[in-house]
Design an enzyme around this catalytic site. Structure first.
Site, mmCIF file in Angstrom:
data_model
loop_
_atom_site.group_PDB
_atom_site.id
_atom_site.type_symbol
_atom_site.label_atom_id
_atom_site.label_comp_id
_atom_site.label_asym_id
_atom_site.label_seq_id
_atom_site.Cartn_x
_atom_site.Cartn_y
_atom_site.Cartn_z
ATOM 1 N N MET A 175 0.848 -1.194 0.000
ATOM 2 C CA MET A 175 0.000 0.000 0.000
ATOM 3 C C MET A 175 0.887 1.249 0.000
ATOM 4 S SD MET A 175 -3.446 -0.962 2.023
ATOM 5 C CE MET A 175 -2.875 -0.660 3.668
ATOM 6 N N HIS B 26 8.984 1.176 3.533
ATOM 7 C CA HIS B 26 10.056 1.216 4.523
ATOM 8 C C HIS B 26 10.962 0.006 4.293
ATOM 9 C CE1 HIS B 26 7.657 -1.839 6.504
ATOM 10 N NE2 HIS B 26 6.648 -0.995 6.611
ATOM 11 N N HIS C 138 9.461 -3.396 3.490
ATOM 12 C CA HIS C 138 9.050 -3.599 2.087
ATOM 13 C C HIS C 138 10.284 -3.830 1.201
ATOM 14 C CE1 HIS C 138 5.610 -0.860 3.427
ATOM 15 N NE2 HIS C 138 4.977 -1.914 2.972
ATOM 16 N N GLY D 272 4.965 -9.781 3.875
ATOM 17 C CA GLY D 272 5.741 -9.706 5.114
ATOM 18 C C GLY D 272 5.117 -10.541 6.230
ATOM 19 N N LYS D 273 5.995 -11.118 7.065
ATOM 20 C CA LYS D 273 5.501 -11.915 8.194
ATOM 21 C C LYS D 273 4.951 -11.043 9.315
ATOM 22 C CE LYS D 273 8.302 -16.110 8.255
ATOM 23 N NZ LYS D 273 9.213 -16.859 9.159
ATOM 24 N N LYS D 274 5.189 -9.734 9.256
ATOM 25 C CA LYS D 274 4.618 -8.883 10.315
ATOM 26 C C LYS D 274 3.098 -9.029 10.305
ATOM 27 C CE LYS D 274 3.880 -4.466 10.246
ATOM 28 N NZ LYS D 274 2.493 -4.332 10.729
ATOM 29 N N GLN E 38 -2.486 -12.273 7.779
ATOM 30 C CA GLN E 38 -2.687 -11.978 6.351
ATOM 31 C C GLN E 38 -1.925 -12.991 5.498
ATOM 32 O OE1 GLN E 38 -2.668 -7.955 4.383
ATOM 33 N NE2 GLN E 38 -0.549 -8.467 3.936
ATOM 34 N N LEU F 183 8.798 -2.539 11.919
ATOM 35 C CA LEU F 183 8.549 -1.418 11.004
ATOM 36 C C LEU F 183 7.145 -1.533 10.414
ATOM 37 C CD1 LEU F 183 11.899 -0.874 9.048
ATOM 38 C CD2 LEU F 183 11.183 0.004 11.288
ATOM 39 N N SER G 98 4.106 1.230 8.264
ATOM 40 C CA SER G 98 3.779 2.582 7.787
ATOM 41 C C SER G 98 3.023 3.361 8.859
ATOM 42 C CB SER G 98 2.923 2.499 6.529
ATOM 43 O OG SER G 98 3.633 1.783 5.551
HETATM 44 O O1 PAF Z 1 -0.183 -5.720 3.482
HETATM 45 C C1 PAF Z 1 -0.596 -4.833 2.725
HETATM 46 O O2 PAF Z 1 0.060 -3.829 2.489
HETATM 47 C C2 PAF Z 1 -1.970 -4.985 2.091
HETATM 48 O O3 PAF Z 1 -2.837 -5.652 2.935
HETATM 49 C C3 PAF Z 1 -1.922 -5.667 0.715
HETATM 50 C C4 PAF Z 1 -1.427 -7.090 0.807
HETATM 51 C C5 PAF Z 1 -1.037 -4.879 -0.224
HETATM 52 C C6 PAF Z 1 -3.334 -5.704 0.100
HETATM 53 O O4 PAF Z 1 -3.872 -4.432 -0.034
#
Ligand code: PAF
Length: 277
Positions: free
Chosen positions: A26, A30, A33, A142-144, A148, A179, A181
């Site tokens: 999104m 940082h 990512h 990311g595993k954070k 998800q 870290l 956003s």
């Molecule tokens: O983790 C994220 O930044 C968001 O949930 C993703 C996977 C890009 C979906 O919008």
């Protein structure tokens, strides 16, 4: 590096690529990512990064409007790490009202899903759309955002999507804060306090490694310790890594997950624990 904002142009650009590694984000990038981008680069093909703040995964009282949009700075950081940046507008991704959603297993209503109803449904729907558009061979998350990552793995496995999902390690500030956003929403005092979340999880990990097995008590103690310092705790939970069900003592590989708010900022963290054979 090319920055593309339409699906048709992206499809045309990627049509000749034999191998694509994809990192959906999104934006407001940082080190966490950027680490995923570096891992994506190791796959040797074309690295595609999406930057899209997905309205579908935000609740009505959440920070969709406030979420930092920093496309120019993000693109500057991506030079040398990505080949293509896909940065669509909302009406490119949702030209008509989205009435079709991914239905997820009940786990999507637990942990973060309990505090953010509909969040994972919106996340999974946009991830599926992005995977359909980009058609990567690997995608990195990311595993954070542990839950998800788990749900994305379920999505791709149960829908037989032909790609591999890779989890990237959480990147932390020197003091241990994961870290994110959203860390930039913290005031100076909250930033100083925020480290207590990772310290609490590390304390639980040590206790479990030293033999503690009353996970419910550990969860309660951690939640109380956080609340006593002014945190509003959504959950602290010890789960199995494999299925994210509540852990039992037989489990070999555990993960301790937590989400809690400091003021208006919701922070997530987790730590993996191996109990051995
Ligand atoms: O983790 C994220 O930044 C968001 O949930 C993703 C996977 C890009 C979906 O919008």
């Amino acid at each position: 590096m090319q920055v593309i904002s339409t699906i048709s142009e992206l499809r045309a650009r990627l049509s000749g690529e034999r191998s694509i590694a994809f990192v959906p984000t999104m934006g407001n990038l940082h080190e966490g990512h950027l680490n995923l981008m570096r891992q994506a680069g190791e796959h040797g093909g074309c690295v595609v990064v999406s930057i899209f703040v997905n309205p579908l995964q935000f609740g009505p009282n959440e920070d969709f409007d406030q979420y930092p949009r920093t496309l120019i700075a993000d693109c500057a950081r991506l030079h040398g790490l990505a080949d293509v940046v896909f940065a669509p507008a909302v009406n490119e991704m949702y030209p008509v009202q989205q009435t079709l959603f991914v239905e997820l297993p009940p786990l999507a209503n637990e942990l973060c899903g309990a505090a953010r109803p509909g969040h994972f449904r919106g996340m999974a729907t946009v991830v599926l759309k992005l995977l359909n558009i980009v058609r990567p061979q690997v995608a990195l998350f990311g595993k954070k955002d542990y839950q998800q990552l788990h749900l994305v793995r379920q999505l791709t496995a149960q829908l037989n999507l032909p790609l591999r999902i890779i989890g990237g390690e959480t990147v932390r500030a020197v003091d241990g804060l994961a870290l994110s956003s959203r860390n930039q929403y913290l005031t100076e005092a909250q930033r100083a306090e925020s480290v207590f979340l990772s310290q609490t999880l590390q304390g639980m990990r040590q206790a479990i490694e030293q033999g503690a097995r009353n996970f419910e008590l550990l969860q309660q103690q951690a939640a109380q310790a956080l609340a006593a310092r002014g945190w509003v705790v959504d959950y602290v939970s010890v789960r199995n890594q494999s299925d994210l069900r509540l852990a039992d003592c037989e489990s070999g590989e555990l993960v301790i997950l937590a989400a809690a708010r400091l003021g208006k900022t919701r922070l997530l963290d987790n730590v993996e624990v191996g109990l051995g054979a």
